[in-house]
Scaffold this motif. Sequence first.
Motif, mmCIF file in Angstrom:
data_model
loop_
_atom_site.group_PDB
_atom_site.id
_atom_site.type_symbol
_atom_site.label_atom_id
_atom_site.label_comp_id
_atom_site.label_asym_id
_atom_site.label_seq_id
_atom_site.Cartn_x
_atom_site.Cartn_y
_atom_site.Cartn_z
ATOM 1 N N VAL A 154 1.304 -1.148 -0.110
ATOM 2 C CA VAL A 154 -0.637 -0.013 0.224
ATOM 3 C C VAL A 154 1.177 0.797 0.118
ATOM 4 C CG1 VAL A 154 -1.401 -1.279 1.103
ATOM 5 C CG2 VAL A 154 -0.242 -0.031 2.607
ATOM 6 N N PHE A 155 0.125 2.190 -0.307
ATOM 7 C CA PHE A 155 1.282 3.620 -0.158
ATOM 8 C C PHE A 155 0.587 4.282 1.094
ATOM 9 C CE2 PHE A 155 1.651 7.834 -2.657
ATOM 10 C CZ PHE A 155 2.915 8.266 -2.231
ATOM 11 N N LEU A 156 1.646 4.048 1.583
ATOM 12 C CA LEU A 156 1.388 4.852 2.948
ATOM 13 C C LEU A 156 1.183 6.472 3.138
ATOM 14 C CD1 LEU A 156 1.775 5.374 6.444
ATOM 15 C CD2 LEU A 156 3.927 5.387 5.867
ATOM 16 N N GLY A 157 1.701 7.028 2.138
ATOM 17 C CA GLY A 157 1.775 8.777 2.131
ATOM 18 C C GLY A 157 0.335 8.685 1.264
ATOM 19 N N PRO A 167 6.003 -2.705 -14.350
ATOM 20 C CA PRO A 167 6.246 -1.456 -13.375
ATOM 21 C C PRO A 167 5.276 -0.736 -13.174
ATOM 22 C CG PRO A 167 8.054 -3.149 -13.327
ATOM 23 C CD PRO A 167 7.135 -3.145 -14.727
ATOM 24 N N GLY A 168 4.968 0.227 -14.316
ATOM 25 C CA GLY A 168 4.855 1.592 -15.037
ATOM 26 C C GLY A 168 3.194 1.410 -14.940
ATOM 27 N N GLY A 169 3.045 0.521 -15.262
ATOM 28 C CA GLY A 169 1.581 0.258 -16.065
ATOM 29 C C GLY A 169 0.398 0.981 -15.413
ATOM 30 N N ASP A 170 -1.250 1.360 -16.568
ATOM 31 C CA ASP A 170 -2.005 1.324 -15.210
ATOM 32 C C ASP A 170 -2.137 0.541 -14.678
ATOM 33 O OD1 ASP A 170 -1.951 3.928 -16.497
ATOM 34 O OD2 ASP A 170 -3.231 3.372 -18.150
ATOM 35 N N ALA A 171 -2.244 -0.537 -14.979
ATOM 36 C CA ALA A 171 -2.614 -2.195 -14.144
ATOM 37 C C ALA A 171 -2.222 -1.805 -12.656
ATOM 38 C CB ALA A 171 -2.500 -3.334 -14.889
ATOM 39 N N VAL A 172 -0.605 -1.685 -13.121
ATOM 40 C CA VAL A 172 0.222 -1.971 -11.059
ATOM 41 C C VAL A 172 -0.259 -0.709 -10.566
ATOM 42 C CG1 VAL A 172 1.984 -1.575 -10.782
ATOM 43 C CG2 VAL A 172 1.587 -3.136 -12.102
ATOM 44 N N LYS A 173 -0.462 0.516 -11.548
ATOM 45 C CA LYS A 173 -0.632 1.626 -10.273
ATOM 46 C C LYS A 173 -2.283 1.461 -9.569
ATOM 47 C CE LYS A 173 2.145 5.179 -13.325
ATOM 48 N NZ LYS A 173 1.686 5.757 -14.258
ATOM 49 N N ALA A 174 -3.308 1.220 -10.499
ATOM 50 C CA ALA A 174 -4.760 0.545 -10.266
ATOM 51 C C ALA A 174 -4.705 -0.190 -9.196
ATOM 52 C CB ALA A 174 -5.712 0.278 -11.330
ATOM 53 N N GLN A 175 -4.231 -1.486 -9.396
ATOM 54 C CA GLN A 175 -3.897 -2.474 -8.327
ATOM 55 C C GLN A 175 -3.074 -1.335 -7.144
ATOM 56 O OE1 GLN A 175 -4.873 -5.925 -8.350
ATOM 57 N NE2 GLN A 175 -5.006 -5.317 -6.644
ATOM 58 N N LEU A 176 -2.375 -0.434 -6.832
ATOM 59 C CA LEU A 176 -1.859 0.216 -5.478
ATOM 60 C C LEU A 176 -2.747 1.266 -4.909
ATOM 61 C CD1 LEU A 176 0.765 0.021 -3.769
ATOM 62 C CD2 LEU A 176 0.913 2.558 -5.339
ATOM 63 N N LYS A 177 -3.505 1.460 -6.187
ATOM 64 C CA LYS A 177 -4.660 2.662 -5.202
ATOM 65 C C LYS A 177 -5.562 1.791 -4.563
ATOM 66 C CE LYS A 177 -7.844 6.171 -6.415
ATOM 67 N NZ LYS A 177 -8.967 5.191 -5.759
ATOM 68 N N ALA A 178 -6.200 1.171 -5.602
ATOM 69 C CA ALA A 178 -6.555 -0.608 -5.004
ATOM 70 C C ALA A 178 -6.503 -0.922 -3.546
ATOM 71 C CB ALA A 178 -7.145 -1.623 -5.814
ATOM 72 N N THR A 185 -4.435 0.558 -1.170
ATOM 73 C CA THR A 185 -4.332 1.780 0.176
ATOM 74 C C THR A 185 -5.516 1.912 -0.371
ATOM 75 O OG1 THR A 185 -2.591 2.612 -1.147
ATOM 76 C CG2 THR A 185 -3.817 3.706 0.596
ATOM 77 N N ASP A 186 -7.022 2.222 -0.764
ATOM 78 C CA ASP A 186 -8.790 2.193 -0.854
ATOM 79 C C ASP A 186 -8.471 0.869 0.360
ATOM 80 O OD1 ASP A 186 -8.514 4.467 -1.477
ATOM 81 O OD2 ASP A 186 -9.034 3.603 -4.021
ATOM 82 N N ALA A 238 -6.619 -1.082 2.509
ATOM 83 C CA ALA A 238 -7.071 -0.609 3.835
ATOM 84 C C ALA A 238 -7.034 0.202 4.204
ATOM 85 C CB ALA A 238 -5.340 -0.594 3.634
ATOM 86 N N ILE A 239 -7.523 1.188 3.908
ATOM 87 C CA ILE A 239 -8.219 2.478 4.787
ATOM 88 C C ILE A 239 -9.935 2.488 4.623
ATOM 89 C CG2 ILE A 239 -9.125 4.830 4.617
ATOM 90 C CD1 ILE A 239 -6.635 5.108 2.628
ATOM 91 N N ALA A 240 -10.535 1.233 3.602
ATOM 92 C CA ALA A 240 -11.516 1.022 4.335
ATOM 93 C C ALA A 240 -11.664 -0.031 5.675
ATOM 94 C CB ALA A 240 -12.427 0.331 3.208
ATOM 95 N N ARG A 241 -10.207 -0.787 5.845
ATOM 96 C CA ARG A 241 -11.042 -2.038 7.200
ATOM 97 C C ARG A 241 -9.674 -0.786 8.362
ATOM 98 N NH1 ARG A 241 -8.524 -7.448 3.936
ATOM 99 N NH2 ARG A 241 -9.618 -7.996 5.927
ATOM 100 N N GLY A 242 -9.226 0.418 8.179
ATOM 101 C CA GLY A 242 -10.096 0.951 9.457
ATOM 102 C C GLY A 242 -7.968 0.797 9.476
ATOM 103 N N ALA A 243 -7.410 0.706 8.527
ATOM 104 C CA ALA A 243 -6.002 1.262 8.756
ATOM 105 C C ALA A 243 -5.253 2.675 8.433
ATOM 106 C CB ALA A 243 -4.936 0.745 7.390
ATOM 107 N N PHE A 244 -4.305 3.060 9.398
ATOM 108 C CA PHE A 244 -3.906 4.416 9.257
ATOM 109 C C PHE A 244 -2.733 4.525 9.459
ATOM 110 C CE2 PHE A 244 -4.774 2.650 13.708
ATOM 111 C CZ PHE A 244 -3.481 2.911 14.337
ATOM 112 N N GLY A 245 -1.883 3.292 8.756
ATOM 113 C CA GLY A 245 -0.416 3.532 8.997
ATOM 114 C C GLY A 245 -0.318 1.995 9.035
ATOM 115 N N VAL A 246 1.393 1.489 8.572
ATOM 116 C CA VAL A 246 1.964 0.152 8.436
ATOM 117 C C VAL A 246 3.265 -0.268 9.415
ATOM 118 C CG1 VAL A 246 1.319 0.360 6.008
ATOM 119 C CG2 VAL A 246 3.254 0.855 6.514
#
Length: 213
Positions: free
Chosen positions: A38-41, A141-152, A154-155, A157-165
Amino acid sequence: MKHIDFYLDFISPYAYLAFEQLPKALEGLSYSVAYKPVFLGAMLKHHGQLGPAEIPAKREWTYRQVLWLGHSHGIPIDMPATHPFNPLAHLRLALATSPDGNISRYVAETIFREVWRGGEEAGDAGRLAALASRLELRREPGGDAVKAQLKANTDEAIARGAFGVPAYAVDGRLIWGFDSLPMLRAALLDDPWFDSPQWLRAAERPSLHRPRP
């Protein structure tokens, strides 16, 4: 068998320490793990938080503490030459090894140790290229599918209550932090405490909400 979703970002020394300590902390238990970058930032931005390294006094303490934790637990750790660094290249490389949002323990270990052992510059282009050559990439690595997966991821984790790693999701509960590995073990063992009011009603109290300046 219990299942754990382990949310991680390679920028976090606590996520590295937790990753290395996990097998020992859960020794003797039957479980499976999905390692999810996930992207902590983005997570910090969602919650309106600063990262530990963005607060000068906390940054200094964090670096000393993680080096002590590595020393005290017998986990090799060296601070990267520059920290914080931009972890997006590492996160995307990791996800490029997989057709979905989960990565293998081998991939996570390879990248974590590349960052947190040796004290080198994590974001150096040559080192990133060498790292990529050691991994079996299945997507760009720089493709749209990978970028979308990283966002997914992260989203999710946030939906499950994560605020950090590091954050661990098990049985619908979210447990956070390197120092909470004993708590994670207890959850896997179905400790009845998790069905007590101390867990269930922890947030049921008023708080003083101060307006942001």
